[in-house]
Enzyme design. Structure first.
Site, short mmCIF file in Angstrom:
data_model
loop_
_atom_site.label_atom_id
_atom_site.label_comp_id
_atom_site.label_asym_id
_atom_site.label_seq_id
_atom_site.Cartn_x
_atom_site.Cartn_y
_atom_site.Cartn_z
N VAL A 74 0.97 -1.14 -0.04
CA VAL A 74 -0.07 0.02 0.00
C VAL A 74 0.92 1.26 -0.07
O VAL A 74 2.29 1.11 0.00
CB VAL A 74 -0.89 0.10 1.27
CG1 VAL A 74 -2.06 -1.01 1.05
CG2 VAL A 74 -0.20 -0.09 2.54
N ALA A 76 3.05 4.03 1.14
CA ALA A 76 3.99 4.45 2.04
C ALA A 76 3.15 5.41 3.24
O ALA A 76 2.77 6.62 2.88
CB ALA A 76 5.28 4.70 1.71
N HIS A 185 19.28 3.87 -2.87
CA HIS A 185 19.19 3.43 -4.10
C HIS A 185 18.42 4.46 -5.05
O HIS A 185 19.05 5.08 -6.08
CB HIS A 185 18.29 2.12 -4.40
CG HIS A 185 17.98 1.89 -5.69
ND1 HIS A 185 16.87 2.51 -6.28
CD2 HIS A 185 18.32 1.19 -6.54
CE1 HIS A 185 16.63 2.19 -7.51
NE2 HIS A 185 17.67 1.14 -7.58
N ASN A 186 17.54 5.04 -4.09
CA ASN A 186 16.79 6.20 -5.19
C ASN A 186 17.35 7.39 -4.93
O ASN A 186 17.57 8.15 -6.16
CB ASN A 186 15.42 6.43 -4.14
CG ASN A 186 14.27 5.21 -4.74
OD1 ASN A 186 14.67 4.29 -5.16
ND2 ASN A 186 12.82 5.56 -4.62
N GLU A 189 19.77 7.05 -7.66
CA GLU A 189 18.64 7.20 -9.00
C GLU A 189 18.71 8.71 -9.52
O GLU A 189 18.76 8.95 -10.53
CB GLU A 189 17.53 6.47 -8.33
CG GLU A 189 16.50 6.43 -9.57
CD GLU A 189 15.15 5.89 -9.29
OE1 GLU A 189 15.25 4.72 -8.85
OE2 GLU A 189 14.22 6.62 -9.15
C1 6PG Z 1 12.44 2.05 -8.21
C2 6PG Z 1 11.90 3.59 -8.16
C3 6PG Z 1 10.72 3.82 -7.71
C4 6PG Z 1 10.13 4.95 -8.01
C5 6PG Z 1 10.51 6.18 -7.26
C6 6PG Z 1 10.50 7.40 -8.03
O1 6PG Z 1 13.60 1.78 -7.62
O2 6PG Z 1 11.58 1.10 -8.79
O3 6PG Z 1 12.85 4.26 -7.65
O4 6PG Z 1 10.83 3.44 -6.37
O5 6PG Z 1 9.93 4.95 -9.44
O6 6PG Z 1 9.51 6.46 -6.37
O7 6PG Z 1 10.80 8.52 -7.41
P1 6PG Z 1 10.11 9.90 -7.48
O8 6PG Z 1 8.78 9.90 -7.72
O9 6PG Z 1 10.44 10.56 -6.30
O10 6PG Z 1 11.12 10.31 -8.80
#
Ligand code: 6PG
Length: 476
Positions: A74, A76, A185-186, A189
């Protein structure tokens, strides 16, 4: 037969994870607050495997074999607490709730502790890879206790992405470790995406390349050391033409980047832990700045440098230099990300295998890249590597790239193209390698206006200069 795993919350991520479990031969109990979603899952995909649909939470819990494994997918935050409140009274000691959302690791720690009191395992699990990953094999980062991983781990490994036969899933560490690592990780990213965006902007603004030409450059890069999912999709985006206008698609998208919060959390926590992560921070700020249309409108007429782009031959050469800048900056932001994981592990007592994190990010997740193999190799060589920059191989490559990197950062300045990611990465690199930093002057200033004291290079102790009097030194 009773289900081996249950999934509650059947929006696209939950639905695809449920299908992934079923396709891998597990009997999967499925539940959603609004039963229409459960029905549509069964109607559309019921033939893919053994699903046990439930209307109510009671029915759902009863359909699971013991000890129960219940994956919650669900939104977060509050919704997670509500679902836990609903399920926990129906569970028995030894049962397990797995939270696969992008939860804040501090919430995960709190939930884990509360459920542990009742003998229920709570496994905060990072899941990366978007909807496609969820269905075909995501990268999975479970936290929680070692005992919980014993029975859950093999199932998660089975549905995860595989690289060279190895699952992209490993037990990260206790309580919130999995969600912490997913958060980082994010953050990485965000940094990767920002660096790619800057590379694109420079290739357009300095080298004068069109989006389809830039896509070609990215495709070429994607066959080398920058080989990664994000470079690959960038090339696809840049070749796409908007059907309605015939313009490059990238030109019809509003230039205000949004964020759901994990990048921001990474920076907030980094500040608390005292870990410098300027690459991630600049990426978060760049998104935030892009959204400030008011500020941007107010500044639009400010003067910039003269325009002009490179000739074709120099453009080619510049593209190569940008590749170096991108690669070097990428090493720097991953170095910062790994320092963040190290700091989190130290603060919260998690025993995180840093090489294994690189290993499980090689497939399934958004930042999957050939590069991660190199990071794993670096930690294989030295488990206690203080920084990726200290790895001999990375040090060598960054040394070879630095000339081009500096040229690119200078070109960004000359052409008035914002490159906060590239510049911050270079500044970080130069700051770390500096023999002396002007932090010495900062300390002297602090002592001057606030008697905050300083340490000396030649003697132990803390000192204060009587700036307002005879400038004599008091030391202890
Ligand atoms: C993943 C992505 C996923 C999502 C993020 C995007 O690892 O699959 O990171 O978690 O796409 O929530 O983050 P934003 O909306 O903050 O860019």
């Amino acid at each position: 037969a009773k289900a081996q795993i249950g999934v509650s919350g059947l929006a696209v991520m939950g639905r695809n994870l449920a299908r992934n479990f079923a396709r891998n031969g597990y009997t999967v109990a499925v539940h959603n607050r609004t039963p229409a979603r459960t029905r549509s899952l069964i109607d559309e995909f019921g033939h893919e495997g053994d699903f046990v649909p439930s209307q109510s939470v009671e029915e759902f819990v009863a359909s699971l074999e013991r000890p129960r494994r219940l994956l919650v997918m669900v939104k977060a935050g509050e919704p997670t607490d509500e679902v836990i409140k609903e399920f926990a009274p129906l569970l028995e000691p030894g049962d397990m709730i797995i939270d696969g959302g992008n939860a804040h690791f501090a919430d995960t720690r709190r939930r884990e502790a509360a459920l542990r009191e009742r003998g229920i395992y709570f496994v905060g699990t990072g899941v990366s890879g978007g909807e496609e990953g969820a269905l075909h094999g995501p990268s999975i980062m479970p936290g929680g206790s070692v005992e919980s991983y014993r029975t859950l781990g093999p199932m998660l490994e089975k549905i995860s992405a595989k690289v060279d036969g190895a699952p992209c899933c490993t037990h990260i560490g206790a309580d919130g470790a999995g969600h912490f690592v997913k958060m980082v990780h994010n953050g990485i990213e965000y940094a990767d995406m920002q660096l790619i965006a800057e590379a694109y902007d420079l290739l357009r603004g300095v080298a004068g390349l069109t989006p389809p030409r830039i896509a070609e450059v990215f495709r070429r890069w994607n066959t080398g050391r920058l080989d990664s999912y994000l470079i690959e999709i960038t090339a696809d985006v840049l070749t796409h033409t908007d059907a309605a206008t015939g313009k490059p698609f990238v030109d019809v998208v509003a230039d205000q980047a949004e964020q759901k919060g994990t990048g921001r959390w990474t920076v907030q926590i980094a500040l608390d832990l005292g870990v410098p992560v300027p690459g991630i921070a600049e990426a978060v700020f760049a998104r935030s700045l892009s959204g400030h249309t008011d500020l941007r409108a107010a500044a639009r007429s400010l003067p910039g440098p003269k325009g002009g782009t490179l000739d074709a031959k120099s453009a080619e050469h510049f593209a190569d230099q940008v590749e170096h800048a991108l690669y070097a900056s990428k090493i720097v932001s991953y170095a910062q990300g790994w320092n963040m994981i190290q700091a989190g592990a130290e603060e919260y007592g998690w025993d995180i295998d840093l090489g294994a994190v690189a290993s499980i990010w090689r497939g399934g997740c958004i930042i999957r890249a050939a590069f991660l193999d190199r990071i794993r190799a670096a930690f294989d060589t030295d488990r206690t590597l203080p920084s990726l920059l200290a790895d001999a191989q990375f040090a060598k490559e960054i040394g070879e790239a630095q000339g081009a990197w500096r040229t690119v950062v200078a070109a960004a300045g000359e052409h008035g193209i914002p490159a906060p990611g590239f510049s911050a990465a270079l500044a970080y690199y130069d700051a770390l390698r500096a023999q002396r930093l002007p932090a010495a002057l900062t300390q002297a200033q602090r002592d001057y206006f606030g008697a905050h004291t300083y340490r000396r290079v030649d003697r132990d102790g803390s000192f204060h200069t009587r700036w307002a009097q005879d400038k004599s030194e008091a030391g202890a």
